[in-house]
Design a protein around this motif. Structure first.
Motif, PDB file in Angstrom:
ATOM      1  N   GLN A 195       0.833  -1.205   0.000  1.00  8.35           N
ATOM      2  CA  GLN A 195       0.000   0.000   0.000  1.00  8.35           C
ATOM      3  C   GLN A 195       0.867   1.254   0.000  1.00  8.35           C
ATOM      4  OE1 GLN A 195      -3.153  -1.517   3.159  1.00  8.35           O
ATOM      5  NE2 GLN A 195      -3.870   0.334   2.159  1.00  8.35           N
ATOM      6  N   ALA A 196       1.961   1.247   0.757  1.00  4.67           N
ATOM      7  CA  ALA A 196       2.826   2.430   0.838  1.00  4.67           C
ATOM      8  C   ALA A 196       3.413   2.781  -0.522  1.00  4.67           C
ATOM      9  CB  ALA A 196       3.940   2.179   1.853  1.00  4.67           C
ATOM     10  N   ILE A 197       3.950   1.781  -1.223  1.00  5.47           N
ATOM     11  CA  ILE A 197       4.571   2.040  -2.531  1.00  5.47           C
ATOM     12  C   ILE A 197       3.551   2.588  -3.525  1.00  5.47           C
ATOM     13  CG2 ILE A 197       5.658   0.920  -4.517  1.00  5.47           C
ATOM     14  CD1 ILE A 197       6.979  -1.021  -2.515  1.00  5.47           C
ATOM     15  N   SER A 198       2.374   1.962  -3.571  1.00  7.47           N
ATOM     16  CA  SER A 198       1.355   2.400  -4.535  1.00  7.47           C
ATOM     17  C   SER A 198       0.826   3.790  -4.200  1.00  7.47           C
ATOM     18  CB  SER A 198       0.203   1.391  -4.587  1.00  7.47           C
ATOM     19  OG  SER A 198      -0.347   1.189  -3.293  1.00  7.47           O
ATOM     20  N   LEU A 199       0.634   4.087  -2.906  1.00 11.87           N
ATOM     21  CA  LEU A 199       0.109   5.405  -2.522  1.00 11.87           C
ATOM     22  C   LEU A 199       1.147   6.512  -2.720  1.00 11.87           C
ATOM     23  CD1 LEU A 199      -1.899   4.482   0.705  1.00 11.87           C
ATOM     24  CD2 LEU A 199      -2.844   5.335  -1.448  1.00 11.87           C
ATOM     25  N   LEU A 200       2.417   6.198  -2.470  1.00  8.04           N
ATOM     26  CA  LEU A 200       3.454   7.208  -2.685  1.00  8.04           C
ATOM     27  C   LEU A 200       3.655   7.493  -4.170  1.00  8.04           C
ATOM     28  CD1 LEU A 200       6.145   6.205  -0.024  1.00  8.04           C
ATOM     29  CD2 LEU A 200       4.549   8.128   0.056  1.00  8.04           C
TER      30      LEU A 200
END
Length: 344
Positions: A195-200
């Motif tokens: 989730q972090a990679i996709s949201l960033l």
């Protein structure tokens, strides 16, 4: 008896952690994102920061041996992250395109949607007491939060996507924990990095579409940076307690009792930010609290009834085993008697 007491305290602690961290996160974000605060209006990117810190803490915990990492297929993590990110983006778009009143109604509609999805996906049934208490909670929260209601096609579509994805995400959290026999923090430490990679990557573009401002042009002052760090720290406890509560109880219970956070936010907003608190708000909050108490009692009543039926069934099986054993002993005695008579 000691084990039962430990579980009760742990359950209470999980709910307390979720309520306190969620309310604290909302208060911190209000100061960070409001025009009177630091004006950081990049909600989707901020969520990416949240999951980045959560993922880092999960990695450190696994590397140091404090927690165990169990295998969850990457395609399931990816699918879950897509649903969760659609939930976040849908909520932000719904708030931007709809009135605050309709946004609150869409959040309240998650309760019946979660109930319906749990019934369809997990064959879960609800007693009339539980259904009535859910209605009371939704009505009470609606009375104290819903004001103006304006609907448009784009906003309605975004609200539907947000409600569906949020409900599916919360049900999936519980399903994954049961399917892979994985703890709440272990599951969170695996979903957070994806989730972090996709949201960033996509968050800054989504935020630019929402408010027309670029993250690169924002001035990160010392105060803003400290509040971002505070927001990220609180989000770790908020995410952890969410996974813990859903794994322990159900998505429906998380939705119903989670509205205690709405009541706390209204009260703290009145105390800290001089927000208006009318008689209507107070009556709505009281009604919501009564509904939550009734819901807790109804769920506990169902648990006790199921436990009693299991105990009764076990006793019936024991009695049947005893009767079969007696019949077997009697038959053996009769055969021994016949054998003795034959020998004589």
């Amino acid at each position: 008896m000691k084990m039962e007491k430990k579980v009760v305290v742990s359950d209470t602690g999980a709910w307390a952690m979720n309520v306190v961290s969620s309310v604290g996160l909302i208060m911190a974000n209000k100061q960070l994102m409001s025009a009177g605060g630091y004006g950081f209006s990049f909600a989707t990117t901020l969520t990416g920061f949240h999951f980045t810190l959560t993922g880092i803490i999960g990695y450190v915990s696994n590397a140091s041996g404090l927690s165990m990492s169990k295998h969850v297929p990457f395609w399931e993590l990816l699918w879950f992250s897509i649903v969760a990110n659609l939930s976040i983006t849908g909520m932000n778009l719904s708030l931007m395109l709809n009135s605050v009143g309709f946004y609150q109604i869409s959040k309240l509609s998650m309760i019946p949607v979660v109930c319906m999805m749990e019934w369809l996906l997990n064959s879960k049934n609800y007693s009339p007491r539980v259904i009535m208490s859910v209605i009371v909670v939704a009505f009470g929260v609606g009375v104290c939060t819903v004001t103006d209601v304006e609907i448009n096609a784009k906003g309605f579509l975004c609200a539907c996507v947000a409600v569906f994805c949020t409900s599916l995400q919360q049900i999936t959290i519980g399903s994954f924990q049961k399917k892979y026999n994985i703890g709440s923090f272990e599951l969170l430490s695996q979903t957070a990095p994806v989730q972090a990679i996709s949201l960033l990557l996509f968050g800054p573009f989504a935020d630019y579409y929402l408010n027309g401002q670029s993250l690169l042009k924002y001035h990160f002052s010392t105060g803003a940076t400290l509040f971002i760090l505070l927001s990220c720290s609180l989000s770790v406890f908020c995410n952890m307690s969410q996974y813990l509560c859903i794994g322990r109880f159900s998505a429906t219970s998380f939705q119903v009792l989670g509205h205690m956070k709405t009541v706390c936010v209204l009260i703290l907003g009145w105390i800290l930010f001089d927000s208006a608190l009318t008689v209507k708000n107070v009556l709505g909050m009281l009604l919501a609290v009564v509904g939550m108490i009734v819901y807790s009692w109804a769920v506990e009543h169902e648990k006790q009834a199921k436990l009693a039926s299991h105990v009764k069934g076990d006793r019936a099986l024991d009695e049947e085993d005893v009767s079969l054993l007696k019949e077997k002993v009697n038959s053996l005695s009769e055969s021994d008697l016949e054998l003795a008579q034959t020998r004589s």
